[in-house]
Design an enzyme around this catalytic site. Structure first.
Site, PDB file in Angstrom:
ATOM      1  CG  ASP A 239      -4.124  -0.492  -3.118  1.00 40.36           C
ATOM      2  OD1 ASP A 239      -4.707  -1.577  -2.907  1.00 40.36           O
ATOM      3  OD2 ASP A 239      -3.921   0.361  -2.241  1.00 40.36           O
TER       4      ASP A 239
ATOM      5  NE  ARG B  16      -3.766  -1.122   0.303  1.00 38.98           N
ATOM      6  CZ  ARG B  16      -4.845  -1.415   1.000  1.00 38.98           C
ATOM      7  NH1 ARG B  16      -4.798  -2.375   1.892  1.00 38.98           N
ATOM      8  NH2 ARG B  16      -5.974  -0.763   0.823  1.00 38.98           N
TER       9      ARG B  16
ATOM     10  CE1 TYR C  48      -3.892  -3.355   5.128  1.00 40.84           C
ATOM     11  CE2 TYR C  48      -1.530  -3.533   4.800  1.00 40.84           C
ATOM     12  CZ  TYR C  48      -2.818  -3.580   4.302  1.00 40.84           C
ATOM     13  OH  TYR C  48      -3.020  -3.851   2.975  1.00 40.84           O
TER      14      TYR C  48
ATOM     15  CB  SER D  88      -7.241   1.022  -2.602  1.00 38.99           C
ATOM     16  OG  SER D  88      -6.404   1.037  -1.484  1.00 38.99           O
TER      17      SER D  88
HETATM   18  P1  NAD Z   1      -8.485  -2.545   6.245  1.00 43.23           P
HETATM   19  O1  NAD Z   1      -9.510  -2.959   5.249  1.00 43.23           O
HETATM   20  O2  NAD Z   1      -7.395  -3.483   6.589  1.00 43.23           O
HETATM   21  O3  NAD Z   1      -9.235  -2.095   7.593  1.00 43.23           O
HETATM   22  C1  NAD Z   1     -10.238  -1.099   7.561  1.00 43.23           C
HETATM   23  C2  NAD Z   1     -10.054  -0.131   8.701  1.00 43.23           C
HETATM   24  O4  NAD Z   1     -10.395  -0.762   9.917  1.00 43.23           O
HETATM   25  C3  NAD Z   1      -8.632   0.399   8.867  1.00 43.23           C
HETATM   26  O5  NAD Z   1      -8.642   1.809   8.813  1.00 43.23           O
HETATM   27  C4  NAD Z   1      -8.234  -0.115  10.251  1.00 43.23           C
HETATM   28  O6  NAD Z   1      -7.398   0.798  10.946  1.00 43.23           O
HETATM   29  C5  NAD Z   1      -9.573  -0.255  10.927  1.00 43.23           C
HETATM   30  N1  NAD Z   1      -9.558  -1.137  12.105  1.00 43.23           N
HETATM   31  C6  NAD Z   1      -8.913  -2.303  12.290  1.00 43.23           C
HETATM   32  N2  NAD Z   1      -9.159  -2.792  13.527  1.00 43.23           N
HETATM   33  C7  NAD Z   1      -9.999  -1.927  14.121  1.00 43.23           C
HETATM   34  C8  NAD Z   1     -10.623  -1.877  15.394  1.00 43.23           C
HETATM   35  N3  NAD Z   1     -10.426  -2.833  16.300  1.00 43.23           N
HETATM   36  N4  NAD Z   1     -11.412  -0.836  15.662  1.00 43.23           N
HETATM   37  C9  NAD Z   1     -11.600   0.150  14.748  1.00 43.23           C
HETATM   38  N5  NAD Z   1     -11.054   0.165  13.541  1.00 43.23           N
HETATM   39  C10 NAD Z   1     -10.254  -0.855  13.228  1.00 43.23           C
HETATM   40  O7  NAD Z   1      -7.815  -1.153   5.827  1.00 43.23           O
HETATM   41  P2  NAD Z   1      -7.543  -0.558   4.401  1.00 43.23           P
HETATM   42  O8  NAD Z   1      -8.654   0.290   3.986  1.00 43.23           O
HETATM   43  O9  NAD Z   1      -7.145  -1.674   3.509  1.00 43.23           O
HETATM   44  O10 NAD Z   1      -6.304   0.381   4.690  1.00 43.23           O
HETATM   45  C11 NAD Z   1      -5.159  -0.138   5.378  1.00 43.23           C
HETATM   46  C12 NAD Z   1      -4.032   0.860   5.411  1.00 43.23           C
HETATM   47  O11 NAD Z   1      -3.467   1.050   4.137  1.00 43.23           O
HETATM   48  C13 NAD Z   1      -4.431   2.253   5.865  1.00 43.23           C
HETATM   49  O12 NAD Z   1      -3.387   2.804   6.624  1.00 43.23           O
HETATM   50  C14 NAD Z   1      -4.543   3.032   4.611  1.00 43.23           C
HETATM   51  O13 NAD Z   1      -4.396   4.414   4.783  1.00 43.23           O
HETATM   52  C15 NAD Z   1      -3.378   2.438   3.869  1.00 43.23           C
HETATM   53  N6  NAD Z   1      -3.500   2.654   2.437  1.00 43.23           N
HETATM   54  C16 NAD Z   1      -2.466   3.299   1.820  1.00 43.23           C
HETATM   55  C17 NAD Z   1      -2.532   3.512   0.462  1.00 43.23           C
HETATM   56  C18 NAD Z   1      -1.413   4.208  -0.250  1.00 43.23           C
HETATM   57  O14 NAD Z   1      -0.588   4.826   0.367  1.00 43.23           O
HETATM   58  N7  NAD Z   1      -1.321   4.083  -1.517  1.00 43.23           N
HETATM   59  C19 NAD Z   1      -3.619   3.060  -0.261  1.00 43.23           C
HETATM   60  C20 NAD Z   1      -4.639   2.397   0.399  1.00 43.23           C
HETATM   61  C21 NAD Z   1      -4.557   2.197   1.759  1.00 43.23           C
END
Ligand code: NAD
Length: 389
Positions: free
Chosen positions: A135, A127, A233, A138
């Site tokens: 990605d 990510r 994450y 996403s």
């Molecule tokens: P995910 O699908 O793994 O999880 C969804 C959300 O649930 C996350 O924000 C996580 O922090 C939250 N979560 C997990 N356990 C929890 C709990 N017990 N209580 C409350 N919330 C909880 O997440 P995602 O959407 O796949 O994103 C994961 C990471 O990747 C994030 O930091 C996101 O910003 C990052 N990301 C970066 C890029 C990039 O830089 N290109 C692109 C996409 C995502």
């Protein structure tokens, strides 16, 4: 270099790996693209549209899988209706690119390694900013977040927006989003566009500003441990932190008309955020949409793939929501694949450069080996578990 697009056989899967526009672009780059007959049917892309884009339509599934240099899919390969596994149709040395869920189902990695297939798992694309266009987690999570709100709005026996009418004023719906990752942020934006008052919570405090910039209130829970793991994450937190979190969020769940949960921890069962007691406190007619249903659910009462009513609360556990919007889901997934292919193919030949962090992370099997430590660990944990029973 033959790139093949397989027809998905998973019953819930309506997406296709490449749409005709992307096929046309790959062909312009000098690649040969084969598309299985009817591969795009459930995404509303006809064989003739692929043919017009320059693809060769192949009716023989075995031939398509066996002669592909790179086989593209959306859902992980599986058993075929008429017997035999899809993986067994791949030639040794072929490349497979697909969602493979290797942390949830590491056995697939073993099967691919045994078959000497080079497999790239779309879930394992890092990510990072450089990998953003590839990605697929996403691109697909965003669709799920949007659709979750529409499902909730359709199930809620109320309006979402505030309305001032001759017959009186309607208060806006209160929506509480739990987990403000990609899906959660899109859910916030969609609920706001529909006029709801939105609150959101995430275990990672770093998302506070993003939540606020979308016009939602961030519900803060101060914890005494680090909640963010490598790659941004969420980390699995201690029992004490879980308890503390539940105490704070309970009040917000109770007051909400709609709760949308999206919380996940990679490779782990989804965290329990909405307990049975919390559901019991909700108003009759309220709605919960649990986007983590397939990973065990964020709500204690969720049943994956079902809509249930418990204590007057509708609890919806949708499966594969991106697939319910197959035209755009396939368009975005196609773009993710095309960007990845650009990294893998140089001068019309495959060049696997393991020094590249994206290739290194995404490629889970090569030359008969499982390359990824987390996948090997998941496989070992599974065999220990099986050994115990
Ligand atoms: P995910 O699908 O793994 O999880 C969804 C959300 O649930 C996350 O924000 C996580 O922090 C939250 N979560 C997990 N356990 C929890 C709990 N017990 N209580 C409350 N919330 C909880 O997440 P995602 O959407 O796949 O994103 C994961 C990471 O990747 C994030 O930091 C996101 O910003 C990052 N990301 C970066 C890029 C990039 O830089 N290109 C692109 C996409 C995502």
């Amino acid at each position: 270099m033959k790139i093949a697009v397989a027809k998905e056989i998973e019953v819930c899967e309506r997406r296709v790996a490449l749409n005709p526009d992307t096929v046309a672009r790959l062909i312009k780059q000098g690649l040969e693209v084969w598309v299985e007959t009817g591969a795009g049917e459930r995404s509303f892309f006809s064989d003739s549209a692929y043919e017009a884009a320059g693809a060769t339509i192949v009716n023989d599934t075995t031939k398509l899988w066996h002669e592909a240099d790179i086989l593209l899919k959306v859902s992980p390969p599986q058993e075929r209706e008429n017997g035999g596994a899809e993986i067994q149709l791949l030639r040794q040395g072929a490349v497979l690119i697909s969602f493979l869920n290797p942390l949830g189902n590491p056995v697939i990695a073993q099967e691919l390694a045994n078959r000497q297939v080079t497999a790239l798992s779309m879930e394992m694309i890092p990510r990072t900013t450089r990998a953003q266009s590839m990605d697929a987690l996403s691109s697909q999570a965003s669709l799920a977040g949007y659709k979750a709100v529409l499902i909730a709005a359709a199930a809620l026996p109320k309006y979402f927006p505030m309305l001032t009418t001759a017959a009186g004023t309607i208060a806006p719906a209160k929506v509480f989003i739990m987990g403000a990752g990609v899906a959660g942020l899109q859910a916030i934006a969609t609920a706001r566009r529909l006029g709801a008052v939105v609150e959101a919570f995430d275990i990672r405090p770093a998302v506070k500003e993003e939540v606020q910039s979308l016009g939602a209130k961030f519900v803060e829970v101060k914890l005494e441990e680090e909640t963010t793991a490598d790659g941004g994450y969420a980390k699995e937190v201690s029992e004490a932190s879980k308890q503390r979190t539940q105490e704070v969020v309970a009040e917000h769940v109770k007051n909400a008309d709609v709760v949308i949960t999206t919380a996940q921890v990679p490779g782990k069962k989804a965290p329990l955020l909405v307990t049975e007691e919390m559901v019991a406190q909700m108003k009759p007619g309220s709605v919960i949409v649990d986007l983590a249903a397939e990973q065990g659910g964020n709500c204690a009462r969720t049943e994956a793939g079902k809509d249930i009513v418990w204590n007057g609360v509708t609890i919806i556990g949708p499966i594969n929501l991106p697939s319910s919007m197959p035209i755009h889901a396939s368009q975005l997934y196609s773009k993710n694949l095309a960007s990845l292919l650009q990294l893998l193919i140089k001068d019309k030949a495959l060049q696997l450069n393991f020094a590249d962090d994206i290739v290194n992370a995404a490629c889970i099997t090569h030359a008969g080996e499982i390359r990824n430590q987390r996948v090997r660990d998941a496989l070992e944990a599974l065999s220990t578990q099986v050994g115990k029973h």
